[in-house]
Write a protein that holds these residues in place. Structure first.
Motif, PDB file in Angstrom:
ATOM      1  N   UNK A 360       5.670  11.198  33.567  1.00  0.00           N
ATOM      2  CA  UNK A 360       4.676  10.286  34.130  1.00  0.00           C
ATOM      3  C   UNK A 360       4.602   8.994  33.322  1.00  0.00           C
ATOM      4  N   UNK A 361       4.588   9.107  31.994  1.00  0.00           N
ATOM      5  CA  UNK A 361       4.513   7.923  31.151  1.00  0.00           C
ATOM      6  C   UNK A 361       5.695   6.994  31.360  1.00  0.00           C
ATOM      7  N   UNK A 362       6.896   7.563  31.479  1.00  0.00           N
ATOM      8  CA  UNK A 362       8.077   6.734  31.710  1.00  0.00           C
ATOM      9  C   UNK A 362       8.039   6.085  33.087  1.00  0.00           C
ATOM     10  N   UNK A 363       7.617   6.847  34.074  1.00  0.00           N
ATOM     11  CA  UNK A 363       7.580   6.292  35.430  1.00  0.00           C
ATOM     12  C   UNK A 363       6.613   5.114  35.514  1.00  0.00           C
ATOM     13  N   UNK A 364       5.444   5.261  34.909  1.00  0.00           N
ATOM     14  CA  UNK A 364       4.475   4.170  34.922  1.00  0.00           C
ATOM     15  C   UNK A 364       5.032   2.938  34.210  1.00  0.00           C
ATOM     16  N   UNK A 365       5.748   3.150  33.118  1.00  0.00           N
ATOM     17  CA  UNK A 365       6.345   2.045  32.384  1.00  0.00           C
ATOM     18  C   UNK A 365       7.413   1.345  33.211  1.00  0.00           C
ATOM     19  N   UNK A 368       5.853  -0.584  36.049  1.00  0.00           N
ATOM     20  CA  UNK A 368       5.121  -1.760  35.571  1.00  0.00           C
ATOM     21  C   UNK A 368       6.080  -2.887  35.196  1.00  0.00           C
ATOM     22  N   UNK A 369       7.144  -2.537  34.453  1.00  0.00           N
ATOM     23  CA  UNK A 369       8.103  -3.541  34.003  1.00  0.00           C
ATOM     24  C   UNK A 369       9.141  -3.880  35.062  1.00  0.00           C
ATOM     25  N   UNK A 370       9.233  -3.041  36.095  1.00  0.00           N
ATOM     26  CA  UNK A 370      10.178  -3.217  37.202  1.00  0.00           C
ATOM     27  C   UNK A 370      11.634  -3.179  36.738  1.00  0.00           C
ATOM     28  N   UNK A 371      11.893  -2.454  35.667  1.00  0.00           N
ATOM     29  CA  UNK A 371      13.269  -2.147  35.276  1.00  0.00           C
ATOM     30  C   UNK A 371      13.251  -0.989  34.291  1.00  0.00           C
ATOM     31  N   UNK A 372      14.402  -0.342  34.171  1.00  0.00           N
ATOM     32  CA  UNK A 372      14.544   0.800  33.264  1.00  0.00           C
ATOM     33  C   UNK A 372      15.736   0.565  32.347  1.00  0.00           C
ATOM     34  N   UNK A 373      15.901  -0.684  31.888  1.00  0.00           N
ATOM     35  CA  UNK A 373      17.066  -1.015  31.070  1.00  0.00           C
ATOM     36  C   UNK A 373      17.134  -0.191  29.790  1.00  0.00           C
TER      37      UNK A 373
END
Length: 650
Positions: A360-365, A368-373
């Motif tokens: 959940x914490x990663x998904x929200x991040x 929010x940032x609109x990327x998972x680089x």
């Protein structure tokens, strides 16, 4: 397909290179650039929420948190000083390096594991399989692409751990029981082969020992990666000073720095994993920065009393205490940077080596940032307590998995000349090592192993026979099988059988239509049954779900025990999170076998909390299909489940 995929990856990569070259302040990569490379992921300006807050030190080996209030320039200088020491270490310990080291063979720039044929096998899930045993891990099922990637049972992989990490590990291991030490060694030898591993069955007694062995493997991975980068930095510096051409074989990095991701269900498990990691750090010189802040944010608030940890033994089941003691918050993420002499907690994501996070914490991040680089270069994925994650929102896990090892949207100041070729080819997912740890299997966790893990080095799943679970003697357990043509229509067929045959027969009986608990494992099925009860006249029921408030729970338990409500509808997630003992039960209907086999035993024992109840007074019905094999195996045992599936009787 390979050509199409290659074209797609090339197009995306060229776009990334163009963006990198045109952005202000970005380093443009040119052919023949012989300048020494800047360090990977140079430090960025800290945001206010990222600045650690000072807390009193809690141990002699922990740095004062006032260190976190130093200016950015001071911290950068400290990092550079430590990197100079690391360079010295890399030179001094160079003799330890081995070109045949499994790490170099698998993750080195010249890794030859990713071939078109192996990628095709991984994509099409056309693995070859074999069964065997691997030390104290017991029975295993091995998945491999060809004979060259098959485990040699008579020649297990060596435990390739650096000496500076091995020494504290062996000292700690010498204090463990021989069984646990043997289990750790078997685990480490398998992990050294860089294969994916799915541990399908753990006990409370072995969980922390498993974490310590896996943490050692992860530390070894990060340390070897760091040493390779620092050694190449030194080579580039010497070449620059000598005015000679830069060496070409310096591909040692990914798109971003984080290389290890540890997914956990609750904050309390982050504390356990930190303990597992620091078990292997050389003491007393090794320092853990911001530890007091970490313990404050990931432990219980000051003055709080943990009722589970302080309760008398036997008040709550042991597995429930181990799962829920401590901080139960399920939304968190923290970056950890490793140097030769310290562990730096709360490092910013693009400057850390290891990430502890909840799905959940990663998904929200990410949203929010609109990327998972920051997940683009994960080389090792560790998922602990997978069974607990299925009791949360499994979609969060799937979301995170879908964002691993994707090409980044921005360059993040990386030197493209030093990125490993297989990253540039978009093949990182085929080399990532994934480690899943679970107390038991579910269809969701097996699907994760089957469909999301594509390590071309192979993968291994542990396998052991189950014995029948113990239940109070004399209770007649009636297992009722319904037919369905495939898994897609299984839910509809189950609901149809329950509403047209099983439930009507219960409601017709004056005895069985009262004091009845209907236990529903799946949240989807629970909502469906709940809606049916609401719309059907004549069903006097109440509900206990994971969303029930304390007042709702008290009211429902009281009305059921007093007979004001004839039927109690219970979700498995409610029992997982609350673990209440329910009185007044005489009839049990399991809409499907529970995922957690112990729940089956517990519900069958609850009727006997009431005075004067005989086994003949209790009825139990379990509705199942052939697709409930994993659940049935844990209840009836491997042989009993096989008999149930083939004959429909116990």
């Amino acid at each position: 397909m390979a050509i199409d995929r290659g074209s797609e990856v090339t197009t995306q990569l060229l776009t990334l290179l163009n963006v990198s070259a045109t952005k202000a302040g970005k380093r443009k990569w040119e052919e023949g650039d012989n300048k020494p490379s800047e360090k990977l992921n140079k430090r960025k300006t800290l945001h206010f929420e990222d600045i650690p807050r000072p807390q009193p030190s809690t141990s002699a080996t922990t740095l004062e948190d006032t260190e976190t209030r130093k200016s950015e320039s001071e911290e950068v200088q400290k990092d550079e000083d430590e990197e100079m020491e690391d360079k010295t270490e890399a030179v001094e310990e160079e003799k330890e390096e081995d070109v045949e080291d499994p790490y170099e063979v698998h993750f080195g720039a010249n890794s030859k594991l990713v071939t078109d044929s192996r990628r095709e096998i991984a994509d099409n899930k056309s693995w070859k399989t074999s069964k065997g045993k691997h030390g104290k891990l017991g029975g295993i099922v091995e998945y491999f692409t060809d004979e060259s990637t098959k485990l040699e049972s008579n020649n297990p992989s060596k435990i390739a751990i650096l000496d500076r990490l091995k020494a504290p590990f062996e000292e700690h291991q010498s204090k463990l029981p021989k069984e646990l030490a043997a289990l750790q060694n078997a685990l480490l030898s398998l992990l050294a082969s860089q294969r994916d591993l799915y541990i399908t069955r753990t006990t409370l007694e072995t969980q922390q020992s498993l974490r310590e062995a896996i943490a050692l493997h992860a530390l070894n991975h990060v340390t070897k990666k760091r040493r390779r980068v620092l050694k190449n930095n030194e080579r580039l510096t010497h070449a620059s000073k000598a005015g000679t051409a830069a060496p070409e074989d310096v591909q040692d990095q990914g798109f971003t720095r984080p290389s290890v991701l540890v997914l956990l269900p609750f904050r309390s498990f982050a504390l356990r994993w930190l303990s597992a990691f620091t078990t292997h750090t050389p003491s007393p010189s090794y320092q853990v920065e911001n530890r007091s802040r970490f313990e404050s944010e990931y432990g219980l608030p000051a003055g709080a009393v943990d009722k589970l940890a302080t309760a008398e033994p036997g008040t709550y089941p042991k597995d429930h205490v181990e799962m829920f003691k401590g901080n139960m918050d399920d939304s968190f993420r923290v970056g950890i940077k490793l140097t030769r002499k310290s562990v730096k907690l709360f490092s910013e994501f693009y400057g850390c080596d290891i990430i502890f996070a909840s799905p959940l914490g990663l998904r929200m991040s990410i949203q929010k940032e609109k990327n998972a680089d920051f997940l683009s270069s994960i080389e090792m994925l560790i998922v602990d307590q997978v069974d607990a994650l299925t009791m949360q929102n499994w979609e969060h896990v799937q979301f995170v998995m879908s964002h691993l090892n994707q090409l980044p949207k921005e360059s993040h100041d990386v030197d493209f000349s030093r990125i490993k070729p297989w990253y540039l080819d978009g093949h990182a997912a085929y080399l990532r090592q994934s480690i899943l740890i679970s107390a038991y299997e579910t269809p969701e966790t097996r699907a994760l192993f089957n469909h999301s893990l594509k390590n071309v080095a192979g993968k291994v799943r542990t396998e052991r026979k189950w014995q029948p679970i113990s239940v109070p003697e004399g209770i007649d357990q009636n297992f009722i099988q319904f037919e369905c043509s495939g898994p897609k229509d299984e839910a509809d067929k189950r609901f149809q059988y329950f509403t047209t045959q099983l439930l009507p027969s219960v409601l017709k009986s004056a005895v069985q239509s009262v004091n009845t608990v209907v236990f529903v494992p799946s949240s989807f099925d629970f909502i469906r049954v709940h809606n049916y009860f609401r719309k059907t006249p004549g069903i006097n029921f109440t509900v206990l779900s994971e969303y029930s408030t304390n007042q709702d729970i008290s009211r429902a338990r009281q009305s059921f025990f007093n007979g004001k409500k004839s039927v109690l509808l219970v979700s498995e997630r409610f029992h997982f999170f609350r673990r209440y003992k329910l009185r007044g039960i005489r009839n049990l209907i399991f809409y499907a076998p529970p995922d957690h086999a112990q729940f089956y035993t517990e519900f069958l024992s609850y009727p006997f909390m009431d005075d004067g109840v005989e086994p003949s007074d209790v009825t139990c019905r379990v509705l199942y299909s052939k697709y409930d094999w994993l659940k049935l195996e844990r209840i009836a045992g491997t042989e009993g489940a096989s008999e149930l599936i083939t004959r429909g009787t116990l």
